[in-house]
Design a protein around this motif. Structure first.
Motif, short mmCIF file in Angstrom:
data_model
loop_
_atom_site.label_atom_id
_atom_site.label_comp_id
_atom_site.label_asym_id
_atom_site.label_seq_id
_atom_site.Cartn_x
_atom_site.Cartn_y
_atom_site.Cartn_z
N THR A 1 0.73 -1.12 0.05
CA THR A 1 0.05 0.10 -0.12
C THR A 1 0.96 1.12 0.02
O THR A 1 0.53 2.26 -0.37
CB THR A 1 -0.82 -0.11 1.20
N PHE A 2 2.10 1.34 0.67
CA PHE A 2 2.77 2.43 0.66
C PHE A 2 3.91 2.53 -0.32
O PHE A 2 4.49 3.64 -0.55
CB PHE A 2 3.52 2.70 2.29
N THR A 3 4.27 1.63 -0.79
CA THR A 3 5.15 1.18 -1.91
C THR A 3 4.92 1.50 -3.41
O THR A 3 5.54 1.58 -4.21
CB THR A 3 6.13 0.06 -1.68
N ILE A 4 3.47 0.88 -3.73
CA ILE A 4 2.73 0.96 -4.91
C ILE A 4 3.31 0.01 -5.67
O ILE A 4 2.60 -0.81 -6.01
CB ILE A 4 3.24 2.51 -5.77
N HIS B 1 4.07 -6.44 -7.84
CA HIS B 1 2.93 -6.31 -7.17
C HIS B 1 2.59 -4.98 -7.03
O HIS B 1 3.08 -4.06 -6.48
CB HIS B 1 3.37 -7.19 -5.75
N VAL B 2 1.60 -4.76 -7.62
CA VAL B 2 1.04 -3.34 -7.53
C VAL B 2 -0.39 -3.17 -6.74
O VAL B 2 -1.02 -4.00 -6.71
CB VAL B 2 0.70 -2.81 -8.98
N ASP B 3 -0.42 -2.25 -6.01
CA ASP B 3 -1.55 -1.99 -5.08
C ASP B 3 -2.06 -0.44 -5.63
O ASP B 3 -1.44 0.51 -5.33
CB ASP B 3 -1.37 -2.28 -3.44
N LEU B 4 -3.10 -0.32 -6.15
CA LEU B 4 -3.90 0.98 -6.55
C LEU B 4 -4.68 1.58 -5.59
O LEU B 4 -5.28 2.41 -5.62
CB LEU B 4 -4.56 0.81 -7.94
N TYR B 5 -4.79 1.09 -4.20
CA TYR B 5 -5.85 1.48 -3.42
C TYR B 5 -5.74 3.09 -3.03
O TYR B 5 -7.03 3.68 -3.08
CB TYR B 5 -5.60 0.69 -2.03
N ARG B 6 -4.79 3.57 -2.89
CA ARG B 6 -4.57 4.91 -2.34
C ARG B 6 -4.29 5.86 -3.64
O ARG B 6 -4.08 7.18 -3.31
CB ARG B 6 -3.49 5.00 -1.41
N LEU B 7 -4.12 5.39 -4.90
CA LEU B 7 -3.83 6.37 -5.86
C LEU B 7 -5.01 6.98 -6.54
O LEU B 7 -6.08 6.43 -6.76
CB LEU B 7 -3.15 5.32 -6.98
N GLU B 8 -4.68 8.31 -6.90
CA GLU B 8 -5.63 8.84 -7.87
C GLU B 8 -5.57 8.58 -9.28
O GLU B 8 -4.39 8.00 -9.42
CB GLU B 8 -5.24 10.49 -7.82
N PRO B 9 -6.41 8.58 -10.14
CA PRO B 9 -6.65 8.10 -11.50
C PRO B 9 -5.25 8.55 -12.30
O PRO B 9 -4.42 7.95 -13.11
CB PRO B 9 -7.58 8.57 -12.05
N LYS B 10 -5.08 9.88 -11.92
CA LYS B 10 -3.97 10.36 -12.60
C LYS B 10 -2.52 9.83 -12.26
O LYS B 10 -1.55 9.61 -13.10
CB LYS B 10 -3.62 12.06 -12.37
N GLU B 11 -2.56 9.54 -10.96
CA GLU B 11 -1.26 8.68 -10.36
C GLU B 11 -0.88 7.42 -11.19
O GLU B 11 -0.13 6.81 -11.29
CB GLU B 11 -1.24 8.67 -8.88
N LEU C 1 -8.13 0.80 -12.20
CA LEU C 1 -7.22 1.41 -13.58
C LEU C 1 -8.36 2.37 -14.33
O LEU C 1 -9.46 2.07 -14.25
CB LEU C 1 -7.24 0.05 -14.46
N PRO C 2 -7.69 3.35 -14.79
CA PRO C 2 -8.25 4.38 -15.49
C PRO C 2 -8.79 3.77 -17.06
O PRO C 2 -9.63 4.37 -17.33
CB PRO C 2 -7.45 5.60 -15.67
#
Ligand code: ADP
Ligand code: MG
Length: 137
Positions: free
Chosen positions: A58-61, A74-84, A107-108
């Motif tokens: 969650t904190f390393t993306i 391994h990717v976690d999109l939980y805390r990301l804005e669509p732009k990020e 995923l956008p």
């Protein structure tokens, strides 16, 4: 399928890993605590990676685990804005690795040839897991 414990969910991930090839993208869907990270631990184990390396990113993306038949991103999109999420460039990430993405609904835009894994929390330790074939979103 239905699992009754974390280790059963890990085993489902391990079985899927045996059929993965470089460039595969596994999108995971399901609420907090549904078992997405547990499933990714199974993917790691099935690829021959030490499953203890897999934690919630969650904190390393993006975390990369090596030492197996293929590297696992391994990717976690939980805390990301669509732009990020856009800036991560997920489309170009891994033609030499397997990519596992938690919170696939964030995923956008759709991705081609993905395997989707939907996990839902039933009562107690029971989880329902649906794994798709490769398909375009
Ligand atoms: P997510 O990544 O979806 O938020 P985690 O894999 O981090 O979920 O956590 C799942 C939690 O649910 C863990 O604490 C795990 O021990 C527990 N659990 C109980 N039963 C199961 C099951 N059948 N499959 C997966 N996890 C389970
Ligand atoms: Mg998780």
């Amino acid at each position: 399928m239905i699992t009754h414990s974390e280790s059963e969910t890990v085993a489902v991930g391990r079985d899927l890993a045996a059929r993965l090839v470089a460039g595969d993208v596994v999108l995971l869907f399901g609420d907090l605590g549904a078992g997405k990270t547990a499933f990714v631990r199974g993917l790691a184990e099935g690829l021959g990676i030490d499953p203890d390396e897999v934690s919630s990113p969650t904190f390393t993306i993006i975390q990369e685990y090596s030492g197996g038949r293929l590297p696992l991103l391994h990717v976690d999109l939980y805390r990301l804005e669509p732009k990020e999420v856009d800036d991560l460039g997920l489309d170009e990430l891994g033609d030499k690795a397997v990519v596992a993405i938690e919170w696939g609904e964030r995923l956008p835009r759709p991705m081609p040839a993905v395997i989707t894994v939907h996990l839902s929390h039933l009562a107690g330790d029971k989880r329902e897991i649906a794994v798709s074939a490769r398909h375009d979103m």
